[in-house]
Design an enzyme around this catalytic site. Structure first.
Site, PDB file in Angstrom:
ATOM      1  N   ASN A 113      91.243   7.911  96.891  1.00  0.00           N
ATOM      2  CA  ASN A 113      90.496   7.415  98.055  1.00  0.00           C
ATOM      3  C   ASN A 113      90.981   6.008  98.363  1.00  0.00           C
ATOM      4  O   ASN A 113      90.682   5.074  97.623  1.00  0.00           O
ATOM      5  CB  ASN A 113      88.992   7.413  97.718  1.00  0.00           C
ATOM      6  CG  ASN A 113      88.176   6.739  98.801  1.00  0.00           C
ATOM      7  OD1 ASN A 113      88.631   6.587  99.939  1.00  0.00           O
ATOM      8  ND2 ASN A 113      86.966   6.330  98.460  1.00  0.00           N
ATOM      9  N   TRP A 114      91.711   5.869  99.465  1.00  0.00           N
ATOM     10  CA  TRP A 114      92.299   4.561  99.788  1.00  0.00           C
ATOM     11  C   TRP A 114      91.313   3.619 100.457  1.00  0.00           C
ATOM     12  O   TRP A 114      91.646   2.475 100.739  1.00  0.00           O
ATOM     13  CB  TRP A 114      93.536   4.751 100.672  1.00  0.00           C
ATOM     14  CG  TRP A 114      94.678   5.430  99.978  1.00  0.00           C
ATOM     15  CD1 TRP A 114      94.743   5.815  98.668  1.00  0.00           C
ATOM     16  CD2 TRP A 114      95.939   5.803 100.558  1.00  0.00           C
ATOM     17  NE1 TRP A 114      95.955   6.396  98.397  1.00  0.00           N
ATOM     18  CE2 TRP A 114      96.716   6.400  99.540  1.00  0.00           C
ATOM     19  CE3 TRP A 114      96.495   5.694 101.834  1.00  0.00           C
ATOM     20  CZ2 TRP A 114      98.003   6.890  99.765  1.00  0.00           C
ATOM     21  CZ3 TRP A 114      97.772   6.178 102.074  1.00  0.00           C
ATOM     22  CH2 TRP A 114      98.525   6.765 101.037  1.00  0.00           C
ATOM     23  N   LYS A 115      90.120   4.120 100.745  1.00  0.00           N
ATOM     24  CA  LYS A 115      89.106   3.270 101.402  1.00  0.00           C
ATOM     25  C   LYS A 115      89.725   2.598 102.636  1.00  0.00           C
ATOM     26  O   LYS A 115      90.528   3.222 103.317  1.00  0.00           O
ATOM     27  CB  LYS A 115      88.532   2.246 100.421  1.00  0.00           C
ATOM     28  CG  LYS A 115      88.113   2.879  99.097  1.00  0.00           C
ATOM     29  CD  LYS A 115      87.271   1.969  98.272  1.00  0.00           C
ATOM     30  CE  LYS A 115      87.055   2.575  96.895  1.00  0.00           C
ATOM     31  NZ  LYS A 115      85.819   2.169  96.270  1.00  0.00           N
TER      32      LYS A 115
ATOM     33  N   HIS B 162      80.367   9.494 100.585  1.00  0.00           N
ATOM     34  CA  HIS B 162      80.770   8.461  99.618  1.00  0.00           C
ATOM     35  C   HIS B 162      79.670   7.402  99.545  1.00  0.00           C
ATOM     36  O   HIS B 162      79.039   7.091 100.560  1.00  0.00           O
ATOM     37  CB  HIS B 162      82.105   7.828 100.055  1.00  0.00           C
ATOM     38  CG  HIS B 162      82.690   6.961  98.988  1.00  0.00           C
ATOM     39  ND1 HIS B 162      82.263   5.668  98.774  1.00  0.00           N
ATOM     40  CD2 HIS B 162      83.635   7.208  98.056  1.00  0.00           C
ATOM     41  CE1 HIS B 162      82.942   5.165  97.753  1.00  0.00           C
ATOM     42  NE2 HIS B 162      83.775   6.080  97.290  1.00  0.00           N
TER      43      HIS B 162
ATOM     44  N   GLU C  97      79.714   4.315  99.485  1.00  0.00           N
ATOM     45  CA  GLU C  97      79.868   3.184 100.420  1.00  0.00           C
ATOM     46  C   GLU C  97      79.352   3.575 101.802  1.00  0.00           C
ATOM     47  O   GLU C  97      78.835   2.735 102.544  1.00  0.00           O
ATOM     48  CB  GLU C  97      81.334   2.729 100.451  1.00  0.00           C
ATOM     49  CG  GLU C  97      81.696   1.977  99.170  1.00  0.00           C
ATOM     50  CD  GLU C  97      83.154   2.078  98.744  1.00  0.00           C
ATOM     51  OE1 GLU C  97      83.994   2.466  99.574  1.00  0.00           O
ATOM     52  OE2 GLU C  97      83.437   1.782  97.574  1.00  0.00           O
TER      53      GLU C  97
ATOM     54  N   GLU D 134      79.943  10.295  91.228  1.00  0.00           N
ATOM     55  CA  GLU D 134      80.375   8.898  91.230  1.00  0.00           C
ATOM     56  C   GLU D 134      79.166   7.999  91.014  1.00  0.00           C
ATOM     57  O   GLU D 134      78.463   7.655  91.976  1.00  0.00           O
ATOM     58  CB  GLU D 134      81.035   8.551  92.567  1.00  0.00           C
ATOM     59  CG  GLU D 134      82.260   9.373  92.866  1.00  0.00           C
ATOM     60  CD  GLU D 134      83.228   8.621  93.765  1.00  0.00           C
ATOM     61  OE1 GLU D 134      84.415   8.599  93.426  1.00  0.00           O
ATOM     62  OE2 GLU D 134      82.798   8.042  94.771  1.00  0.00           O
TER      63      GLU D 134
ATOM     64  N   GLY E 112      84.295   0.632  91.694  1.00  0.00           N
ATOM     65  CA  GLY E 112      84.927  -0.642  92.021  1.00  0.00           C
ATOM     66  C   GLY E 112      84.459  -1.791  91.144  1.00  0.00           C
ATOM     67  O   GLY E 112      84.719  -2.952  91.422  1.00  0.00           O
TER      68      GLY E 112
ATOM     69  N   SER F 181      85.901   3.752  88.684  1.00  0.00           N
ATOM     70  CA  SER F 181      86.820   2.948  87.873  1.00  0.00           C
ATOM     71  C   SER F 181      87.712   3.784  86.953  1.00  0.00           C
ATOM     72  O   SER F 181      88.006   3.389  85.824  1.00  0.00           O
ATOM     73  CB  SER F 181      86.047   1.888  87.076  1.00  0.00           C
ATOM     74  OG  SER F 181      85.349   1.024  87.960  1.00  0.00           O
TER      75      SER F 181
ATOM     76  N   GLY G 246      89.513   5.423  93.301  1.00  0.00           N
ATOM     77  CA  GLY G 246      89.577   4.417  94.356  1.00  0.00           C
ATOM     78  C   GLY G 246      90.673   3.410  94.082  1.00  0.00           C
ATOM     79  O   GLY G 246      91.854   3.655  94.334  1.00  0.00           O
ATOM     80  N   GLY G 247      90.279   2.264  93.512  1.00  0.00           N
ATOM     81  CA  GLY G 247      91.210   1.144  93.310  1.00  0.00           C
ATOM     82  C   GLY G 247      92.539   1.527  92.676  1.00  0.00           C
ATOM     83  O   GLY G 247      93.607   1.111  93.149  1.00  0.00           O
TER      84      GLY G 247
HETATM   85  C1  PEP Z   1      85.899   5.650  94.925  1.00  0.00           C
HETATM   86  O1  PEP Z   1      86.149   4.934  95.874  1.00  0.00           O
HETATM   87  O2  PEP Z   1      85.571   6.821  95.135  1.00  0.00           O
HETATM   88  C2  PEP Z   1      85.967   5.098  93.563  1.00  0.00           C
HETATM   89  C3  PEP Z   1      85.600   5.836  92.545  1.00  0.00           C
HETATM   90  O3  PEP Z   1      86.428   3.821  93.447  1.00  0.00           O
HETATM   91  P1  PEP Z   1      86.983   3.092  92.102  1.00  0.00           P
HETATM   92  O4  PEP Z   1      87.904   4.068  91.425  1.00  0.00           O
HETATM   93  O5  PEP Z   1      87.682   1.862  92.600  1.00  0.00           O
HETATM   94  O6  PEP Z   1      85.792   2.777  91.256  1.00  0.00           O
END
Ligand code: PEP
Length: 238
Positions: free
Chosen positions: A6-8, A93, A95, A159, A165, A195, A216-217
């Site tokens: 997920n590049w957000k 998601h 966010e 999640e 994040g 994470s 994500g990151g």
């Molecule tokens: C995500 O954006 O779905 C996520 C899990 O982010 P991260 O891996 O950065 O915690």
């Protein structure tokens, strides 16, 4: 096993194309893993171009609206995504839930419409830190999972909001416990997100009820995304 990046709100068209070009042959080295990237809407086409026709990497959007078209400024529909060659979408998601008023009901509508139109859907669920501390994790998961449709193209992503994040990862035991609970409610595959990075991917993906990861990151850097997909392949081969 599914690993989705997920590049957000990162990577414009130029960067998305370069990233996609670099990973287009990755699935040839990650047997048993479906590799997905989820760029921002404006970079979907560039990612598809970078991958080219032959690549097994699939491109998903980060959201999808429930109507086919209409007066919904800022939204994008499933037929628009399918026309581009996009194969799926994330919905719900945290966010989106936290900052953009997404509710269980809008998540259900987005999931249903996306699936009905022909997309694959990754529907995200998870408790906040406060909910976990007050022992409400199962109630929250039951509520969020309860609205999701039954469909062969639906995948659930667990999640925990406190792990997204933040660098705080659920322990493998916590992830396993939540995944087993979700699977007692719904028969979809369940990805873990929060994470995930190359250093913890193997142990998380190795849990019996963890069917992949939403990253994500660590998906923003091709080398770390590749390393997570390779960890997935190692687990898939075991
Ligand atoms: C995500 O954006 O779905 C996520 C899990 O982010 P991260 O891996 O950065 O915690």
């Amino acid at each position: 096993m599914l690993i989705a990046g997920n590049w957000k709100m990162f990577k414009g068209a130029h960067e998305a194309r370069a990233f996609a070009t670099r990973i287009r042959h990755l699935p040839e080295r990650t047997q048993g893993v479906d590799v997905v990237v989820c760029p921002p809407f404006v970079s979907l086409q560039a990612a598809l171009q970078g991958l080219g026709e032959e690549s097994l990497v699939r491109v998903y959007a980060q959201n999808v609206h429930w109507e086919l078209d209409g007066a919904f400024t800022g939204e994008v529909s499933a037929p628009m995504l399918l026309e581009l060659g996009v194969k799926g979408a994330i919905v719900g998601h945290s966010e989106r839930r936290q900052h953009f008023g997404e509710t269980d009901e809008t998540v259900r509508q987005r999931a249903e419409a996306g699936l009905e139109a022909g997309l694959s859907v990754i529907a995200c669920v998870g408790e906040t830190g406060t909910e976990r501390e007050s022992d409400e994790t199962q109630d929250v998961l039951a509520r969020q999972v309860g609205v999701l449709p039954r469909h062969e193209r639906l995948v659930i992503a667990y999640e925990p909001v406190w792990a997204i994040g933040t660098g705080r990862t659920a322990t493998p035991e916590m992830a396993q416990e939540a995944h087993a609970f979700i699977k007692s409610l719904h028969d979809a595959p369940v990805l873990y997100g929060g994470s995930v990075k190359p250093e913890n991917a193997l142990v998380l993906l190795g849990q019996p009820d963890v069917d992949g990861a939403l990253v994500g990151g660590a998906s923003l850097d091709p080398a770390s995304f590749e390393a997570i997909c390779l960890a997935g392949a190692e687990v898939a081969a075991a």
